[in-house]
Design a protein around this motif. Structure first.
Motif, short mmCIF file in Angstrom:
data_model
loop_
_atom_site.label_atom_id
_atom_site.label_comp_id
_atom_site.label_asym_id
_atom_site.label_seq_id
_atom_site.Cartn_x
_atom_site.Cartn_y
_atom_site.Cartn_z
N LEU A 74 0.82 -1.21 0.00
CA LEU A 74 0.00 0.00 0.00
C LEU A 74 0.86 1.26 0.00
O LEU A 74 0.53 2.25 -0.67
CB LEU A 74 -0.93 0.01 1.20
N ASN A 75 1.96 1.25 0.74
CA ASN A 75 2.87 2.40 0.74
C ASN A 75 3.47 2.62 -0.64
O ASN A 75 3.60 3.76 -1.10
CB ASN A 75 3.97 2.22 1.78
N GLU A 76 3.85 1.53 -1.32
CA GLU A 76 4.40 1.65 -2.67
C GLU A 76 3.36 2.20 -3.64
O GLU A 76 3.65 3.08 -4.46
CB GLU A 76 4.92 0.30 -3.15
N LEU A 77 2.12 1.68 -3.55
CA LEU A 77 1.06 2.18 -4.43
C LEU A 77 0.73 3.63 -4.14
O LEU A 77 0.47 4.41 -5.06
CB LEU A 77 -0.19 1.31 -4.28
N SER A 78 0.76 4.01 -2.88
CA SER A 78 0.50 5.39 -2.51
C SER A 78 1.58 6.31 -3.08
O SER A 78 1.27 7.40 -3.58
CB SER A 78 0.44 5.52 -1.00
N LYS A 83 3.12 10.36 -7.12
CA LYS A 83 3.99 10.74 -8.24
C LYS A 83 3.15 11.02 -9.49
O LYS A 83 3.38 11.99 -10.20
CB LYS A 83 5.00 9.64 -8.53
N ALA A 84 2.14 10.18 -9.73
CA ALA A 84 1.27 10.40 -10.89
C ALA A 84 0.49 11.69 -10.75
O ALA A 84 0.31 12.43 -11.73
CB ALA A 84 0.32 9.22 -11.05
N ASP A 85 0.02 12.00 -9.54
CA ASP A 85 -0.69 13.27 -9.32
C ASP A 85 0.22 14.47 -9.57
O ASP A 85 -0.18 15.46 -10.17
CB ASP A 85 -1.24 13.33 -7.88
N GLU A 86 1.46 14.38 -9.09
CA GLU A 86 2.42 15.47 -9.31
C GLU A 86 2.69 15.64 -10.80
O GLU A 86 2.75 16.77 -11.30
CB GLU A 86 3.72 15.19 -8.57
N ASP A 87 2.85 14.54 -11.52
CA ASP A 87 3.08 14.62 -12.97
C ASP A 87 1.89 15.24 -13.68
O ASP A 87 2.03 16.06 -14.59
CB ASP A 87 3.36 13.23 -13.55
N ARG A 88 0.68 14.86 -13.28
CA ARG A 88 -0.54 15.40 -13.89
C ARG A 88 -0.64 16.89 -13.62
O ARG A 88 -0.98 17.67 -14.52
CB ARG A 88 -1.76 14.67 -13.34
N LYS A 89 -0.31 17.33 -12.40
CA LYS A 89 -0.37 18.76 -12.07
C LYS A 89 0.65 19.54 -12.90
O LYS A 89 0.36 20.64 -13.38
CB LYS A 89 -0.11 18.97 -10.58
#
Length: 95
Positions: A74-78, A83-89
């Protein structure tokens, strides 16, 4: 769970060891005079407590290991999601 298992194993082992050192012809367990049948039944109960304690110990260890693995996953998926949210932003800001 692990502590309960260890306590049961310890209690059973103490009861069995004390029954092993019974004087000849007397049924004495931990300083208490008892009929031989009662000493035998205490031994059976102690054996059952040891088996039950071992089972609880094994189950608790498996459960803890499984929970630890799930937490790690779960920590790895989080981290991947963050990271994906930061890339999208960053992509939204660059547009």
């Amino acid at each position: 769970m692990v502590i309960l298992g260890l306590l049961l194993i310890g209690a059973g082992a103490i009861a069995i060891l004390s029954a092993l050192f019974v004087s000849e012809g007397r049924g004495e367990l931990l300083g208490i005079d008892m009929p031989i049948l009662a000493v035998f039944l205490v031994g059976v109960g102690a054996g059952a407590a040891i088996l039950w304690g071992y089972t609880i110990l094994k189950y608790g260890a498996k459960r803890e290991l499984r929970a630890r693995r799930e937490r790690k996953e779960l920590n790895e998926l989080s981290a991947k999601l963050e990271k994906a949210d930061e890339d999208r932003k960053r992509d939204d800001e660059s547009l």
